[in-house]
Scaffold this motif. Structure first.
Motif, short mmCIF file in Angstrom:
data_model
loop_
_atom_site.label_atom_id
_atom_site.label_comp_id
_atom_site.label_asym_id
_atom_site.label_seq_id
_atom_site.Cartn_x
_atom_site.Cartn_y
_atom_site.Cartn_z
N GLY A 176 0.78 -1.22 0.00
CA GLY A 176 0.00 0.00 0.00
C GLY A 176 0.81 1.27 0.00
N ALA A 177 2.09 1.21 0.40
CA ALA A 177 2.94 2.39 0.44
C ALA A 177 4.40 1.95 0.39
CB ALA A 177 2.67 3.22 1.69
N VAL A 178 5.27 2.90 0.05
CA VAL A 178 6.70 2.62 -0.08
C VAL A 178 7.48 3.66 0.72
CG1 VAL A 178 8.64 2.38 -1.68
CG2 VAL A 178 6.35 1.65 -2.38
N ILE A 179 8.53 3.22 1.38
CA ILE A 179 9.44 4.12 2.10
C ILE A 179 10.83 4.03 1.47
CG2 ILE A 179 10.63 4.54 4.30
CD1 ILE A 179 8.17 3.33 5.69
N ILE A 180 11.48 5.18 1.28
CA ILE A 180 12.87 5.22 0.80
C ILE A 180 13.72 5.84 1.90
CG2 ILE A 180 14.46 6.14 -0.92
CD1 ILE A 180 12.18 6.18 -2.91
N THR A 181 14.84 5.19 2.23
CA THR A 181 15.77 5.72 3.22
C THR A 181 17.19 5.41 2.78
OG1 THR A 181 16.17 5.86 5.61
CG2 THR A 181 15.85 3.64 4.69
N GLY A 182 18.17 5.85 3.57
CA GLY A 182 19.57 5.62 3.22
C GLY A 182 20.25 4.68 4.20
N ALA A 183 21.23 3.94 3.72
CA ALA A 183 22.01 3.06 4.59
C ALA A 183 23.03 3.88 5.38
CB ALA A 183 22.72 2.00 3.75
N GLY A 184 23.38 3.39 6.57
CA GLY A 184 24.37 4.06 7.39
C GLY A 184 23.75 5.15 8.24
N GLU A 185 24.58 5.80 9.03
CA GLU A 185 24.11 6.80 9.99
C GLU A 185 24.38 8.24 9.54
OE1 GLU A 185 25.80 5.96 13.78
OE2 GLU A 185 24.82 4.01 13.97
N ARG A 186 25.01 8.41 8.38
CA ARG A 186 25.42 9.76 7.99
C ARG A 186 24.55 10.40 6.93
NH1 ARG A 186 31.45 9.97 6.28
NH2 ARG A 186 30.92 12.19 6.27
N ALA A 187 24.03 9.59 5.99
CA ALA A 187 23.43 10.21 4.82
C ALA A 187 22.19 9.49 4.32
CB ALA A 187 24.45 10.28 3.68
N PHE A 188 21.22 10.28 3.90
CA PHE A 188 20.14 9.82 3.03
C PHE A 188 20.74 9.66 1.63
CE2 PHE A 188 16.63 10.84 0.09
CZ PHE A 188 15.72 9.86 0.44
N SER A 189 21.23 10.75 1.08
CA SER A 189 22.02 10.70 -0.15
C SER A 189 22.75 12.01 -0.34
CB SER A 189 21.13 10.44 -1.37
OG SER A 189 21.91 10.52 -2.57
N ALA A 190 24.04 11.90 -0.69
CA ALA A 190 24.87 13.08 -0.95
C ALA A 190 24.67 13.63 -2.35
CB ALA A 190 26.34 12.75 -0.72
N GLY A 191 23.83 12.96 -3.18
CA GLY A 191 23.56 13.46 -4.52
C GLY A 191 24.19 12.60 -5.59
N ALA A 192 24.33 13.17 -6.77
CA ALA A 192 24.88 12.43 -7.90
C ALA A 192 26.32 11.98 -7.62
CB ALA A 192 24.85 13.30 -9.16
N ASP A 193 26.70 10.90 -8.24
CA ASP A 193 28.05 10.35 -8.08
C ASP A 193 29.01 11.15 -8.97
OD1 ASP A 193 30.42 8.79 -8.24
OD2 ASP A 193 29.30 7.01 -7.64
N ILE A 194 29.75 12.08 -8.36
CA ILE A 194 30.63 12.98 -9.11
C ILE A 194 31.75 12.20 -9.80
CG2 ILE A 194 32.14 14.99 -8.95
CD1 ILE A 194 29.15 15.51 -8.43
N HIS A 195 32.30 11.19 -9.14
CA HIS A 195 33.39 10.41 -9.74
C HIS A 195 32.91 9.70 -11.00
CE1 HIS A 195 36.02 11.26 -6.41
NE2 HIS A 195 35.12 10.82 -5.56
N GLU A 196 31.70 9.16 -10.97
CA GLU A 196 31.16 8.51 -12.16
C GLU A 196 30.97 9.53 -13.27
OE1 GLU A 196 27.74 5.27 -12.70
OE2 GLU A 196 26.88 7.28 -12.47
N ASN A 197 30.40 10.69 -12.94
CA ASN A 197 30.16 11.71 -13.95
C ASN A 197 31.45 12.20 -14.59
OD1 ASN A 197 27.40 11.66 -13.67
ND2 ASN A 197 27.31 13.37 -12.22
#
Length: 271
Positions: free
Chosen positions: A64-85
């Motif tokens: 009925g619903a979905v939750i998105i979260t981040g692994a670890g204790e520091r970050a949900f997400s720091a954004g795009a992967d600069i090294h990959e880009n």
């Protein structure tokens, strides 16, 4: 079909919720961005896996619903992967941007309610992901930075004003400054501010209260709210009236209030 992911984890959690006086089981999909060593940076593989996970949950009528979260204790997400880009050619970067745009719109328009449990910092592309969701639950570790302006770029110009209003959105998007948990809560960027140790439990409880409702009804409300964006208020009102009797028609009184009628000693009659 079982899907194997390398950059995210998924699970379906069963949670009780109240339906009238009755307790019912609800099923909630939980997606964890799982690259904690790089603060859950959004490389293309993660983006594709997240998109697939949302597609799979949309097709599962038990969720009925979905939750998105981040692994670890520091970050949900720091954004795009600069090294990959940095490793991509200009053509690859353009193709990647187009793919990211598609997944962001899919998140925003998903037929299932999608809630963000922001467990840490949420920067750059992470804020694009977060503000495209239906709403956010945060904790004292949550913080946000809309960093695109620092690179001469722009993002979240369409999503952030809906959450915090046009004037606050201008300040955050033009400055790129950090917004900490208390301020984020008071400006409406996050709906609930809870202790970090309670973040997932509280978010699951909130999701369960949503997931107990009819899947079709949730999808209809989300669709109409999306269509209303930018329309005059009277047109929104007319659309809702027409929708209730046409494509968004819900349950009959007898079906929708069967528990109530039964408690009052009146048998529901067929329509």
């Amino acid at each position: 079909m079982v899907t194997t992911y390398s950059c995210i984890n998924t699970e379906t959690v069963t949670r009780p919720a109240m339906m009238g006086r009755n307790e019912v089981e609800t099923h909630i999909g939980v997606v964890t961005l799982n690259r904690p060593e790089v603060l859950n940076a959004l490389n293309l593989q993660l983006v594709r896996e997240l998109d697939q996970a949302i597609t799979d949950y949309e097709a599962d009528d038990s969720v009925g619903a979905v939750i998105i979260t981040g692994a670890g204790e520091r970050a949900f997400s720091a954004g795009a992967d600069i090294h990959e880009n940095r490793e991509f050619s200009p053509e690859q970067r353009d193709a990647g941007q187009a793919e990211r745009a598609q997944y962001t719109w899919h998140l925003h328009t998903s037929s299932k309610p999608v809630i963000g449990a922001v467990n840490g910092l949420c920067y750059g592309g992470g804020t694009v992901l977060a503000t495209s969701l239906d709403f956010l639950v945060g904790c004292e570790k949550s913080s946000f930075r809309f960093l695109a302006v620092n690179y001469g770029q722009m993002n979240a110009t369409w999503s952030l004003p809906q959450l915090v209003g046009i004037h606050r959105a201008k300040e955050l998007l033009l400055s790129g400054r950090e917004v900490f948990a208390e301020e984020a809560y008071h400006m409406g960027l996050i709906n609930h501010l809870v202790p970090s140790e309670e973040l997932m439990d509280r978010t699951l409880d909130i999701a369960a209260g949503i997931a107990r409702n009819r899947v079709e009804g949730l999808a209809n409300i989300k669709q109409l709210l999306l269509e209303h964006s930018g329309l005059p208020i009277e047109q929104q009102y007319r659309n809702e009236i027409e929708g209730r009797t046409d494509r968004f028609k819900g349950l009959s009184v007898e079906e929708g209030f069967s528990d109530f009628l039964a408690r009052k000693g009146r048998k529901p009659q067929s329509a």
